[in-house]
Design a protein around this motif. Structure first.
Motif, PDB file in Angstrom:
ATOM      1  N   VAL A  43       0.839  -1.200   0.000  1.00 20.78           N
ATOM      2  CA  VAL A  43       0.000   0.000   0.000  1.00 20.78           C
ATOM      3  C   VAL A  43       0.872   1.247   0.000  1.00 20.78           C
ATOM      4  O   VAL A  43       1.870   1.332   0.731  1.00 20.78           O
ATOM      5  CB  VAL A  43      -0.941   0.019   1.236  1.00 20.78           C
ATOM      6  N   LEU A  44       0.474   2.209  -0.819  1.00 24.89           N
ATOM      7  CA  LEU A  44       1.077   3.530  -0.807  1.00 24.89           C
ATOM      8  C   LEU A  44       0.003   4.500  -0.330  1.00 24.89           C
ATOM      9  O   LEU A  44      -0.997   4.718  -1.018  1.00 24.89           O
ATOM     10  CB  LEU A  44       1.548   3.909  -2.224  1.00 24.89           C
ATOM     11  N   GLY A  45       0.160   5.046   0.874  1.00 23.78           N
ATOM     12  CA  GLY A  45      -0.858   5.906   1.461  1.00 23.78           C
ATOM     13  C   GLY A  45      -0.356   7.325   1.611  1.00 23.78           C
ATOM     14  O   GLY A  45       0.766   7.548   2.084  1.00 23.78           O
ATOM     15  N   ARG A  46      -1.183   8.258   1.182  1.00 27.51           N
ATOM     16  CA  ARG A  46      -0.780   9.656   1.280  1.00 27.51           C
ATOM     17  C   ARG A  46      -1.701  10.384   2.252  1.00 27.51           C
ATOM     18  O   ARG A  46      -2.920  10.375   2.090  1.00 27.51           O
ATOM     19  CB  ARG A  46      -0.868  10.302  -0.097  1.00 27.51           C
ATOM     20  N   GLY A  47      -1.131  10.953   3.270  1.00 28.10           N
ATOM     21  CA  GLY A  47      -1.901  11.700   4.260  1.00 28.10           C
ATOM     22  C   GLY A  47      -0.949  12.403   5.194  1.00 28.10           C
ATOM     23  O   GLY A  47       0.140  11.915   5.466  1.00 28.10           O
ATOM     24  N   ARG A  48      -1.354  13.553   5.674  1.00 29.39           N
ATOM     25  CA  ARG A  48      -0.417  14.352   6.472  1.00 29.39           C
ATOM     26  C   ARG A  48      -0.367  13.870   7.915  1.00 29.39           C
ATOM     27  O   ARG A  48      -1.191  13.065   8.358  1.00 29.39           O
ATOM     28  CB  ARG A  48      -0.821  15.826   6.415  1.00 29.39           C
ATOM     29  N   THR A  49       0.603  14.403   8.672  1.00 30.00           N
ATOM     30  CA  THR A  49       0.718  14.123  10.103  1.00 30.00           C
ATOM     31  C   THR A  49      -0.596  14.480  10.793  1.00 30.00           C
ATOM     32  O   THR A  49      -1.168  15.523  10.526  1.00 30.00           O
ATOM     33  CB  THR A  49       1.863  14.949  10.718  1.00 30.00           C
ATOM     34  N   GLY A  50      -1.090  13.571  11.649  1.00 29.62           N
ATOM     35  CA  GLY A  50      -2.350  13.821  12.337  1.00 29.62           C
ATOM     36  C   GLY A  50      -3.558  13.248  11.619  1.00 29.62           C
ATOM     37  O   GLY A  50      -4.680  13.350  12.097  1.00 29.62           O
ATOM     38  N   SER A  51      -3.316  12.585  10.453  1.00 29.84           N
ATOM     39  CA  SER A  51      -4.445  12.038   9.681  1.00 29.84           C
ATOM     40  C   SER A  51      -4.809  10.622  10.120  1.00 29.84           C
ATOM     41  O   SER A  51      -5.740  10.028   9.585  1.00 29.84           O
ATOM     42  CB  SER A  51      -4.118  12.049   8.184  1.00 29.84           C
ATOM     43  N   GLY A  52      -4.073  10.065  11.092  1.00 26.32           N
ATOM     44  CA  GLY A  52      -4.386   8.714  11.570  1.00 26.32           C
ATOM     45  C   GLY A  52      -3.567   7.629  10.905  1.00 26.32           C
ATOM     46  O   GLY A  52      -3.919   6.453  10.955  1.00 26.32           O
ATOM     47  N   LYS A  53      -2.425   8.024  10.306  1.00 23.70           N
ATOM     48  CA  LYS A  53      -1.608   7.036   9.583  1.00 23.70           C
ATOM     49  C   LYS A  53      -1.065   5.949  10.505  1.00 23.70           C
ATOM     50  O   LYS A  53      -0.936   4.799  10.090  1.00 23.70           O
ATOM     51  CB  LYS A  53      -0.426   7.735   8.891  1.00 23.70           C
ATOM     52  N   THR A  54      -0.749   6.307  11.756  1.00 23.67           N
ATOM     53  CA  THR A  54      -0.101   5.318  12.627  1.00 23.67           C
ATOM     54  C   THR A  54      -0.975   4.085  12.821  1.00 23.67           C
ATOM     55  O   THR A  54      -0.519   2.953  12.645  1.00 23.67           O
ATOM     56  CB  THR A  54       0.268   5.947  13.984  1.00 23.67           C
ATOM     57  N   PHE A  55      -2.254   4.262  13.154  1.00 29.66           N
ATOM     58  CA  PHE A  55      -3.131   3.097  13.298  1.00 29.66           C
ATOM     59  C   PHE A  55      -3.409   2.440  11.944  1.00 29.66           C
ATOM     60  O   PHE A  55      -3.694   1.240  11.890  1.00 29.66           O
ATOM     61  CB  PHE A  55      -4.442   3.475  13.989  1.00 29.66           C
ATOM     62  N   ALA A  56      -3.318   3.213  10.849  1.00 33.85           N
ATOM     63  CA  ALA A  56      -3.526   2.637   9.513  1.00 33.85           C
ATOM     64  C   ALA A  56      -2.492   1.554   9.214  1.00 33.85           C
ATOM     65  O   ALA A  56      -2.783   0.590   8.508  1.00 33.85           O
ATOM     66  CB  ALA A  56      -3.484   3.728   8.438  1.00 33.85           C
TER      67      ALA A  56
END
Length: 331
Positions: A43-56
C-alpha cells in the motif's frame, strides 16, 4: 452493532483495544487503506501528520504477526517500522504498544543518541515488531546484531521526510535486506520524485490511497504576514508567544532555536527548544513539558519537529521563514 473497524476487517481483540481509547470511527486514511493492507497488499498511502496514519499501519502489522503465530528468532524481527526521527519512532511505539500487548507480541524501539547495549540485549531476546530510525538500524545490522531476513511486513512512515533528511540511500539498503515478496506499506504526506523511485523499486503492484493530503487546508487556520525590522524581531516573537495557548516557533538553525528559547525564558516566557544538538534525555524532557502543557512555547528546527503530533497548538510562528514551500506545509 459491528464497529466500523470490524467491518474493515480489523480483528475483534484489536477493535476492543481501540475502543478503550474511545476510537471507534476510522479516519479517511484508515478507511481507505485498511482493507488492502489487512489483505496483505502493498500500500502507498498519502496523508499528512495527524491524519491517523499510525493506526492505519499498526493494525495490519499486529494482525498479520498474530495470525502467523511464530516466535521471533534472536536478532531477527518479524516486522519493521521505519521512522525519520527518534521522536516519531517513540510516538509510533506508544501507539503500537497496547495493540501488540493484546496479541502478546514483543516490541522494541531503536534509535541513535542513546547507549546501544540495551537495544542489542533486547534484540538478542527476540523481537516481533521493531520500530527504528534508519541510521541506528544499519549500525546494528553492520555490527552483526540484527538481520532482516525474517521481516514479513515493512512500514516506511513519513517517506518524504526521510527523503528531505537524506535517509533514502539507507532506506533502500534496509528494504533490499528484507525478503523480496514481503509486504511493504509506505506512507507519506507528499509524493515527490525521490519517494516515487522508492515505490517503483520496492513495492509490488501497490494500491494507492490518498486521503487528507498535505495540500488540504485546516478549516479554521488563519495566516498572517508580519513585516518587521530585524531589531524588533525578538519583541514581536515574545509578544506572540506570551499569549495563552500552545505555540510552536520555527527557526532555521539549531543555534537559532537554542538562542531564541533562552531569550524568551529571560523575558519570563517559559519555553523549551528542540533540535539535533540536544541529547535524547533532553529532547524527551522538553517534548514532555510541551506536550503536557507545563511549558506552552516550543522553539524548534524543521527537522527536529517533523512527524511530531501535539494536540491543540494555537499558533505556529515562523521566526525564520521556511526555505521552501514544502517546509511551510509541514510546519
Amino acid at each position: 452493532m459491528t464497529s466500523s473497524f470490524a467491518r474493515l476487517g480489523v480483528p475483534t481483540n484489536l477493535v476492543d483495544v481501540l475502543a478503550t481509547f474511545d476510537i471507534d470511527t476510522p479516519t479517511p486514511i484508515q478507511a481507505a487503506t485498511l482493507p488492502d493492507s489487512l489483505a496483505g497488499r502493498d500500500v502507498l498511502g498519502r496523508g499528512r501528520t495527524g491524519s491517523g496514519k499510525t493506526f492505519a499501519f499498526a493494525l495490519p502489522v499486529v494482525a498479520r504477526l498474530a495470525a502467523d503465530r511464530q516466535r521471533p528468532a534472536a536478532g531477527r524481527p518479524r516486522a519493521l517500522v521505519l521512522a525519520p526521527t527518534r521522536e516519531l519512532a517513540a510516538q509510533i511505539a506508544d501507539s503500537l504498544r497496547p495493540l501488540a500487548k493484546a496479541d502478546r507480541l514483543s516490541l522494541l524501539t531503536i534509535f541513535g543518541g542513546v547507549n546501544q547495549n540495551p537495544q542489542v540485549r533486547a534484540l538478542r531476546d527476540g523481537v516481533d515488531i521493531l520500530v527504528a530510525t534508519p541510521g541506528r538500524l544499519l549500525d546494528l545490522r553492520d555490527q552483526g546484531h540484527l538481520a532482516l531476513s525474517d521481516v514479513a511486513v515493512t512500514v516506511i512512515d513519513e517517506a518524504d521526510h526521510m527523503s528531505d533528511m537524506g535517509f533514502l540511500p539507507g532506506v533502500k539498503k534496509i528494504l533490499a535486506a528484507t525478503p523480496t515478496r514481503s509486504q511493504r506499506l509506505l506512507f507519506s504526506a507528499t509524493l515527490d520524485n525521490a519517494v516515487n523511485v522508492l515505490v517503483k523499486q520496492f513495492l509490488h503492484d501497490p494500491v494507492v490511497h490518498e486521503a487528507d493530503s498535505a495540500q488540504s487546508p485546516v478549516a479554521s487556520m488563519q495566516h498572517h504576514v508580519l513585516t518587521v525590522d530585524p531589531a524588533d524581531r525578538l519583541d514581536v516573537v515574545a509578544d506572540l508567544t506570551s499569549a495563552p495557548g500552545r505555540t510552536i516557533v520555527f527557526t532555521r538553525t539549531k543555534h537559532g532555536a537554542k538562542k531564541l528559547a533562552k531569550q524568551l525564558v529571560a523575558r519570563g516566557i517559559p519555553a523549551v527548544d528542540l533540535h539535533g544538538n540536544l541529547n535524547q534525555n533532553a529532547r524527551t524532557r522538553h517534548l514532555e513539558a510541551f506536550g503536557s502543557g507545563r511549558v506552552e512555547t516550543l522553539v524548534a528546527t524543521d527537522i527536529a519537529a517533523r512527524g511530531i503530533h501535539v494536540d491543540d497548538v494555537a499558533l505556529v510562528v515562523h521566526a525564520d521563514p521556511p526555505t521552501e514551500h514544502k517546509a511551510y506545509l509541514h510546519r
